[in-house]
Design an enzyme around this catalytic site. Sequence first.
Site, mmCIF file in Angstrom:
data_model
loop_
_atom_site.group_PDB
_atom_site.id
_atom_site.type_symbol
_atom_site.label_atom_id
_atom_site.label_comp_id
_atom_site.label_asym_id
_atom_site.label_seq_id
_atom_site.Cartn_x
_atom_site.Cartn_y
_atom_site.Cartn_z
ATOM 1 N N HIS A 7 -12.846 6.981 -35.299
ATOM 2 C CA HIS A 7 -13.683 5.975 -34.645
ATOM 3 C C HIS A 7 -12.977 4.624 -34.671
ATOM 4 O O HIS A 7 -12.651 4.094 -35.742
ATOM 5 C CB HIS A 7 -15.035 5.873 -35.355
ATOM 6 N N ASP A 33 -13.354 0.816 -33.551
ATOM 7 C CA ASP A 33 -14.248 -0.248 -33.109
ATOM 8 C C ASP A 33 -13.441 -1.388 -32.513
ATOM 9 O O ASP A 33 -12.670 -2.051 -33.215
ATOM 10 C CB ASP A 33 -15.071 -0.774 -34.288
ATOM 11 N N MET A 74 -13.609 -4.995 -30.962
ATOM 12 C CA MET A 74 -14.507 -6.164 -30.911
ATOM 13 C C MET A 74 -13.748 -7.370 -30.376
ATOM 14 O O MET A 74 -12.586 -7.594 -30.730
ATOM 15 C CB MET A 74 -15.056 -6.469 -32.305
ATOM 16 N N MET A 84 -17.000 -2.740 -28.094
ATOM 17 C CA MET A 84 -18.033 -3.764 -28.307
ATOM 18 C C MET A 84 -17.503 -5.071 -27.737
ATOM 19 O O MET A 84 -17.184 -6.015 -28.462
ATOM 20 C CB MET A 84 -18.361 -3.878 -29.798
ATOM 21 N N MET A 95 -26.646 2.563 -32.563
ATOM 22 C CA MET A 95 -26.225 1.663 -33.633
ATOM 23 C C MET A 95 -27.357 1.537 -34.650
ATOM 24 O O MET A 95 -28.471 1.147 -34.304
ATOM 25 C CB MET A 95 -25.879 0.285 -33.076
ATOM 26 N N PHE A 124 -19.891 -6.066 -38.129
ATOM 27 C CA PHE A 124 -19.286 -6.010 -39.453
ATOM 28 C C PHE A 124 -19.653 -4.707 -40.161
ATOM 29 O O PHE A 124 -20.746 -4.178 -39.967
ATOM 30 C CB PHE A 124 -19.752 -7.195 -40.321
#
Length: 220
Positions: A32, A34, A36, A67, A136, A142
């Site tokens: 995974h 992420d 951002m 994101m 989510m 965070f």
Amino acid sequence: MKFLSPSLLAADFSKLGDEAELISSAGADLLHIDVMDGHFVPNITFGPSVLKSLNNRNTVPYDVHLMIENPDLYIEDFVTDKTEYIVVHQEACRHLHRTISHIKSFGIKAGVSINPATSVETLYDILPFVDLVLIMSVNPGFGGQKFIPHSLKKIERLKALREEMNLDFQIEIDGGVNEDNVSEIIASGVDIVVAGSAVFKKETKNTVLQVQNLKRIMNL
């Protein structure tokens, strides 16, 4: 069969390639990632160059979670030979169907995610077109946050919609997952579990053991 997708957000950034290989060799199913941008969420993490550098390492396929604002501008940058899913946020996409179609045009599985305050019902019209829905269970940005219990009701509702509509998308959850709550999470209907701190930040520092423990509990 339930799948584990450890989140690199909780890994040691100074040895990201080693960490990615370690969890892959330990039995993780996906990686995974992420992404951002400091705008959609209040943090900045990985860019396309980091993703592509991992292609040289022995890892499982990527589960890329964007994101970011204006994701359509960057989707192609995150397409690699190892990218299995690209997931965008319903809240960040003005034309969500177009964005999902854009992802699929590269031969990549497309997913949509919603934040804790967004209702599952807002996804009704896009569900027939996605391969994955990510709930989510913390407010994104965070790692290390506590699981929001109401997320279980959202998972149960999403599973019911999947059955009612005769669809086969995967249900994924991200945020606050650990050995204490993962059984209940799986029972609610989750197919893919994202875990960050529960894999990388345990006091034992035994990442391999954490991956194996979570997978064992998930598939009891």
